[in-house]
Design a protein around this motif. Structure first.
Motif, PDB file in Angstrom:
ATOM      1  N   TRP A 129       7.315 -11.799 -16.893  1.00 37.68           N
ATOM      2  CA  TRP A 129       6.607 -10.610 -16.704  1.00 37.68           C
ATOM      3  C   TRP A 129       5.171 -10.852 -16.074  1.00 37.68           C
ATOM      4  N   TYR A 130       4.649 -11.852 -16.346  1.00 37.73           N
ATOM      5  CA  TYR A 130       3.275 -12.332 -15.861  1.00 37.73           C
ATOM      6  C   TYR A 130       3.515 -13.499 -14.881  1.00 37.73           C
ATOM      7  N   GLN A 131       4.459 -13.697 -14.307  1.00 33.72           N
ATOM      8  CA  GLN A 131       4.741 -14.851 -13.414  1.00 33.72           C
ATOM      9  C   GLN A 131       4.792 -14.388 -12.084  1.00 33.72           C
ATOM     10  N   TRP A 132       5.899 -13.604 -11.757  1.00 37.48           N
ATOM     11  CA  TRP A 132       6.319 -13.264 -10.529  1.00 37.48           C
ATOM     12  C   TRP A 132       7.035 -11.845 -10.543  1.00 37.48           C
ATOM     13  N   LEU A 133       7.248 -11.173  -9.302  1.00 38.68           N
ATOM     14  CA  LEU A 133       8.121 -10.026  -8.993  1.00 38.68           C
ATOM     15  C   LEU A 133       8.426  -9.983  -7.818  1.00 38.68           C
ATOM     16  N   ILE A 134       9.499  -8.878  -7.564  1.00 39.33           N
ATOM     17  CA  ILE A 134      10.138  -8.930  -6.222  1.00 39.33           C
ATOM     18  C   ILE A 134       9.680  -7.515  -5.791  1.00 39.33           C
ATOM     19  N   ILE A 135       9.388  -7.470  -4.315  1.00 34.78           N
ATOM     20  CA  ILE A 135       8.830  -6.123  -3.521  1.00 34.78           C
ATOM     21  C   ILE A 135       9.926  -5.866  -2.725  1.00 34.78           C
ATOM     22  N   ASP A 136       9.812  -4.467  -1.988  1.00 34.18           N
ATOM     23  CA  ASP A 136      11.079  -4.067  -1.206  1.00 34.18           C
ATOM     24  C   ASP A 136      10.774  -4.243   0.265  1.00 34.18           C
ATOM     25  N   LYS A 137       9.679  -5.095   0.868  1.00 34.57           N
ATOM     26  CA  LYS A 137       9.402  -5.257   1.920  1.00 34.57           C
ATOM     27  C   LYS A 137       9.441  -6.587   2.362  1.00 34.57           C
ATOM     28  N   GLY A 138       9.756  -7.154   3.574  1.00 37.33           N
ATOM     29  CA  GLY A 138       9.760  -8.581   3.788  1.00 37.33           C
ATOM     30  C   GLY A 138       9.650  -8.879   5.365  1.00 37.33           C
ATOM     31  N   LEU A 139      10.411  -9.578   6.137  1.00 42.41           N
ATOM     32  CA  LEU A 139      10.283  -9.886   7.391  1.00 42.41           C
ATOM     33  C   LEU A 139      10.532  -8.812   8.429  1.00 42.41           C
ATOM     34  N   ASN A 140      11.403  -7.939   8.067  1.00 42.28           N
ATOM     35  CA  ASN A 140      11.498  -6.769   8.821  1.00 42.28           C
ATOM     36  C   ASN A 140      10.106  -5.967   9.032  1.00 42.28           C
ATOM     37  N   HIS A 141       9.329  -6.043   8.185  1.00 45.24           N
ATOM     38  CA  HIS A 141       8.115  -5.194   7.864  1.00 45.24           C
ATOM     39  C   HIS A 141       7.076  -6.285   8.354  1.00 45.24           C
ATOM     40  N   ASN A 142       6.983  -7.323   9.000  1.00 40.15           N
ATOM     41  CA  ASN A 142       5.989  -8.228   9.438  1.00 40.15           C
ATOM     42  C   ASN A 142       5.205  -8.969   8.295  1.00 40.15           C
ATOM     43  N   LEU A 143       5.840  -9.128   7.350  1.00 39.63           N
ATOM     44  CA  LEU A 143       5.388 -10.123   6.181  1.00 39.63           C
ATOM     45  C   LEU A 143       5.704 -11.154   6.200  1.00 39.63           C
ATOM     46  N   TYR A 144       4.855 -12.121   5.533  1.00 34.42           N
ATOM     47  CA  TYR A 144       5.242 -13.558   5.437  1.00 34.42           C
ATOM     48  C   TYR A 144       4.471 -14.131   4.359  1.00 34.42           C
ATOM     49  N   ASN A 145       4.651 -15.340   3.938  1.00 32.01           N
ATOM     50  CA  ASN A 145       4.220 -16.354   3.111  1.00 32.01           C
ATOM     51  C   ASN A 145       2.549 -16.042   2.886  1.00 32.01           C
ATOM     52  N   GLU A 146       1.978 -16.019   1.886  1.00 38.71           N
ATOM     53  CA  GLU A 146       0.323 -16.610   1.547  1.00 38.71           C
ATOM     54  C   GLU A 146      -0.115 -15.086   1.686  1.00 38.71           C
ATOM     55  N   LEU A 147       0.480 -14.047   2.043  1.00 33.73           N
ATOM     56  CA  LEU A 147      -0.166 -12.869   2.235  1.00 33.73           C
ATOM     57  C   LEU A 147      -0.654 -12.459   0.775  1.00 33.73           C
ATOM     58  N   PRO A 148      -1.984 -11.836   0.851  1.00 33.60           N
ATOM     59  CA  PRO A 148      -2.664 -11.165  -0.434  1.00 33.60           C
ATOM     60  C   PRO A 148      -1.882 -10.028  -0.883  1.00 33.60           C
ATOM     61  N   VAL A 149      -1.647  -9.645  -2.085  1.00 33.33           N
ATOM     62  CA  VAL A 149      -1.041  -8.502  -2.576  1.00 33.33           C
ATOM     63  C   VAL A 149      -2.031  -7.786  -3.715  1.00 33.33           C
ATOM     64  N   VAL A 150      -2.403  -6.743  -3.681  1.00 33.16           N
ATOM     65  CA  VAL A 150      -3.151  -5.959  -4.462  1.00 33.16           C
ATOM     66  C   VAL A 150      -2.688  -4.808  -4.937  1.00 33.16           C
ATOM     67  N   VAL A 151      -3.329  -4.247  -6.006  1.00 32.02           N
ATOM     68  CA  VAL A 151      -2.927  -2.782  -6.457  1.00 32.02           C
ATOM     69  C   VAL A 151      -4.308  -1.709  -6.515  1.00 32.02           C
ATOM     70  N   PRO A 152      -4.095  -0.438  -6.421  1.00 31.92           N
ATOM     71  CA  PRO A 152      -5.176   0.429  -6.138  1.00 31.92           C
ATOM     72  C   PRO A 152      -5.562   0.765  -7.579  1.00 31.92           C
ATOM     73  N   GLY A 153      -7.276   0.594  -7.690  1.00 27.03           N
ATOM     74  CA  GLY A 153      -7.738   1.018  -8.916  1.00 27.03           C
ATOM     75  C   GLY A 153      -7.978   2.373  -9.216  1.00 27.03           C
ATOM     76  N   PRO A 154      -8.211   2.904 -10.370  1.00 26.38           N
ATOM     77  CA  PRO A 154      -8.504   4.268 -10.423  1.00 26.38           C
ATOM     78  C   PRO A 154      -9.570   5.218  -9.624  1.00 26.38           C
ATOM     79  N   ASP A 155     -10.554   4.163  -9.188  1.00 27.83           N
ATOM     80  CA  ASP A 155     -11.757   4.641  -8.371  1.00 27.83           C
ATOM     81  C   ASP A 155     -11.742   4.237  -7.130  1.00 27.83           C
ATOM     82  N   GLY A 156     -10.575   3.948  -6.536  1.00 26.88           N
ATOM     83  CA  GLY A 156     -10.180   3.525  -5.223  1.00 26.88           C
ATOM     84  C   GLY A 156     -10.397   1.996  -5.016  1.00 26.88           C
ATOM     85  N   THR A 157     -10.705   1.358  -5.871  1.00 25.79           N
ATOM     86  CA  THR A 157     -11.054  -0.111  -5.711  1.00 25.79           C
ATOM     87  C   THR A 157      -9.776  -1.032  -5.614  1.00 25.79           C
TER      88      THR A 157
END
Length: 279
Positions: A129-157
């Motif tokens: 649960w706290y180690q990894w996950l899979i998202i539904d975007k990849g090479l076809n969406h111009n993604l590659y390794n070492e890109l940062p992944v974030v989530v939105p906070g309640p106040d827009g941060t």
């Protein structure tokens, strides 16, 4: 002798008809019963009037059957329409929820020189649960390794979630900052104190390499440092929950709780650097 026999036969038929008549009266003379009565009467006494009664009863009975079938078909039709309306209402509610969520995501301040790629979490292993996950975007969406992944906070941060470590055609694997193999250069917000945020395979992260004389206390906010090669400076990591009383070697250590809610982690944002225009 023949006349007596016929008279006896007629009396028996009359008695039967009387009994059948009383039976019809007892059951309120419903159309099916009337039809049967007329058939019995016609079988005993062949005449035009009895035949007319049979046809009239048959017509009424057929009309009633037709009405029942029509009402049944109409009832099924309205049931089907009602189910279609219920399905449309459910789809409408789901679309409203997605619309409101998209509005919230679009209100987030865009970081300079990056574009946001919104993705949904498609796979999460309970044991990791706290180690990894899979998202539904990849090479076809111009993604590659070492890109940062974030989530939105309640106040827009923006809150740091992890980095892409494996990229496929239409999916990517994200190693979370809570992964025991993760170490993110960080600092204490509003304080000139550098440190390192290390994962522990739980909802807590270890804050290490704090100077011995550093003024750190419970409630301090940990953000990404400009020394990070993955995240931009100032992205939220967690909040200090405890500070070790005994220093480890020449540094202090602390524990912080990550800011993202692991139980409601469904959408993420991948920050992709924008190509600089050449003159």
């Amino acid at each position: 002798m023949q006349e007596n026999h016929n008279s006896k036969y007629s009396n028996i038929v009359l008695i039967i008809l009387l009994l059948v008549g009383f039976l019809f009266i007892a059951v309120n003379m419903t159309p099916p019963i009337k039809l049967i009565k007329n058939f019995v009467y016609y079988a005993a006494y062949h005449n035009v009037n009895a035949a007319n009664q049979i046809f009239q009863s048959a017509g009424n009975f057929a009309g009633n059957i037709k009405s029942i079938v029509y009402v049944s078909q109409e009832n099924n039709f309205y049931k089907q329409k009602n189910q279609e309306l219920i399905d449309k209402l459910r789809n409408y509610e789901a679309m409203c929820a997605q619309y409101n969520e998209l509005i919230h995501l679009l209100d987030i301040a865009k970081m300079k020189k990056t574009k946001s790629v919104f993705a949904r979490v498609s796979v999460r292993e309970p044991g990791e649960w706290y180690q990894w996950l899979i998202i539904d975007k990849g090479l076809n969406h111009n993604l590659y390794n070492e890109l940062p992944v974030v989530v939105p906070g309640p106040d827009g941060t923006l809150m740091a979630l992890g980095r892409i470590v494996e990229t496929y055609k239409n999916s990517a694997k994200v190693a979370l900052i809570t992964n025991a193999l993760s170490a993110v250069p960080a600092k204490i917000k509003n304080k000139k104190i550098d440190c390192l945020a290390e994962g522990s395979n739980s909802g807590l992260i270890k804050i290490t390499y704090l100077p011995l004389q550093a003024d750190i206390e419970v409630g301090d906010v940990i953000v990404t440092s400009p020394l990070s090669s993955v995240f931009s400076e100032g992205i939220y990591i967690g909040v200090v929950t405890s500070v070790a009383t005994q220093p480890a070697l020449d540094f202090q250590t602390a524990t912080a709780e990550v800011m993202f809610d692991s139980d409601s982690l469904y959408e993420v944002i991948v920050l992709v650097p924008e190509e600089e225009e050449t003159e």
